[in-house]
Design an enzyme around this catalytic site. Structure first.
Site, short mmCIF file in Angstrom:
data_model
loop_
_atom_site.label_atom_id
_atom_site.label_comp_id
_atom_site.label_asym_id
_atom_site.label_seq_id
_atom_site.Cartn_x
_atom_site.Cartn_y
_atom_site.Cartn_z
CE LYS A 119 -3.04 2.94 2.63
NZ LYS A 119 -2.25 4.07 2.13
N GLY A 172 6.10 5.57 8.86
CA GLY A 172 5.19 6.70 8.97
C GLY A 172 5.19 7.28 10.37
CB THR A 174 5.08 8.10 16.68
OG1 THR A 174 6.41 8.43 16.23
CG2 THR A 174 5.18 7.28 17.94
CB ALA A 175 -0.24 8.77 16.28
CB THR A 176 -0.10 5.78 11.88
OG1 THR A 176 -0.74 7.04 11.66
CG2 THR A 176 -0.69 4.74 10.96
CD GLU A 194 12.50 4.41 8.51
OE1 GLU A 194 13.42 5.24 8.45
OE2 GLU A 194 12.03 3.85 7.51
CB CYS A 228 11.67 9.78 9.65
SG CYS A 228 12.50 8.39 8.88
CD GLU A 330 8.77 13.09 12.60
OE1 GLU A 330 9.72 12.61 11.96
OE2 GLU A 330 7.73 12.45 12.84
#
Length: 358
Positions: A119, A172, A174-176, A194, A228, A330
């Site tokens: 995806k 992507g 951190t929350a996801t 990551e 990142c 971030e």
């Protein structure tokens, strides 16, 4: 799967190499598509993004040929390890380095004998779409690679919770990442994450000066700071702080902002309007926290084809504490802060004083 699993490693590697060759033959088409999708300078797409994607495919093709277990001989027994592919692997790649990170996930999974559901980000789908057109031409059997386009809350959630998917690789926010980790845990899936970073560039008084200043600029503003591992906090020894500030600002102010399709452009657009507004919001926060904008800090409105585009000037901020939100969260944009330190111990304390692991 398991037909792909049982395909000899040499044959799998040959297909990966052919896919790399097909992309290389169409490098300009891929570079242009990546530039238009992301807003990054086309020179960066030509020199980094697409060549690195090609190199990923070739490197893992080579590694796949050497993939093996180990044997351990004892006096009365022999033990050995096997490394079978897990089955179906889902890869979820981000918008900042679309083809580079897409292939970095796809290639090792295929080389090891896994089938892949990949995806790409819905924000930057074009290079993944172009690659999907070449999968059959490279010789991959139907169904070994499925490129699935869609938004995270719908498609991503379906992928992470599906019991038939054995492993997930995600790059992507951190929350996801936390949501994916929790969903995968219910099925004991293998997970590779990551996530975000708030990384320091540390400059001591005895640094190779020109390299340090140029390196700090590149680390901060390459890809409009949308990486990142960008050096978004620049820590400078107090004895050379003012000198660095002068030299660094001169370099930053020389960066050419403009149409990403022009060869001379060094700083392109943000990936979307929503992301531009997020970054501008952080610049506003920095001001509220007492930061001084040394250069940049505004949206840039270019003329011509890109009028109304989502451009933010390279921004350097001074006068903030290491513990404020601007230095702890971030931002993922062309925004860096300068922080002085006296000695090595203080530098390391500031560098490590965030919640991030990078």
């Amino acid at each position: 799967f398991p037909g792909w699993r049982d395909t000899p490693a040499e044959k799998r590697a040959a297909m990966l190499e052919k896919l790399a060759n097909l992309i290389e033959w169409r490098l300009e088409e891929f570079a242009r598509a990546e530039c238009i999708d992301t807003g990054k300078p086309i020179s960066l797409c030509r020199s980094v993004d697409i060549p690195r994607a090609i190199a990923n495919l070739r490197a893992f093709a080579d590694a796949g040929r050497k993939f093996s277990g180990q044997t351990f001989d004892k006096e009365h027994s022999q033990s050995y390890t096997l490394r079978p592919p897990v089955g179906i692997v889902a890869t979820i790649s981000p918008w900042n380095l679309p083809l580079l990170l897409f292939t970095w996930k796809l290639a090792p999974a295929l080389a090891a004998g896994n089938c892949v559901i990949a995806k790409p980000s819905e924000v930057t789908p074009m290079s993944a779409y172009l690659l999907s057109q070449l999968i059959g031409e490279a010789g991959f059997p139907e169904g070994v690679v499925s490129v699935l386009h869609g938004k995270g809350p719908k498609i991503g959630a379906a992928i992470t919770s599906h019991p038939g998917i054995a492993a997930i690789s995600f790059t992507g926010g951190t929350a996801t990442g936390k949501e994916i980790y929790a969903a995968a845990a219910r099925h004991l899936k293998k997970v590779s994450l990551e996530l975000g970073g708030k990384n320091p560039t540390i400059i001591f008084e005895d640094a190779d000066w020109e390299k340090a200043v140029d390196g700090a600029k590149a680390a901060a503003f390459t890809n409009q700071g949308q990486v990142c591992l960008c050096g978004s906090r620049i820590l400078v020894q107090a004895s050379v702080y003012e000198k660095f500030k002068t030299d660094f600002l001169r370099k930053v102010e020389s960066i050419r902002i403009g149409d990403p399709l022009e060869e001379s452009t060094g700083h392109g657009a943000m990936v979307s309007e929503a992301h531009m507004e997020k970054v501008l919001g952080y610049i506003g926060l920095a001001k509220k926290e007492g930061g001084k904008i040394l250069t940049g800090g505004k949206r840039r409105m270019p003329e011509g084809r890109c009028a109304g585009g989502y451009f933010i000037e390279p921004t350097v901020i001074d006068g903030l504490s290491s513990q404020c939100r601007t230095n702890q969260e971030e931002i993922f944009g062309p925004v860096v802060t300068l922080l002085p330190f006296d000695g090595e111990e203080e530098a390391l304390a500031i560098a490590n004083g965030t919640p991030y692991g990078l």
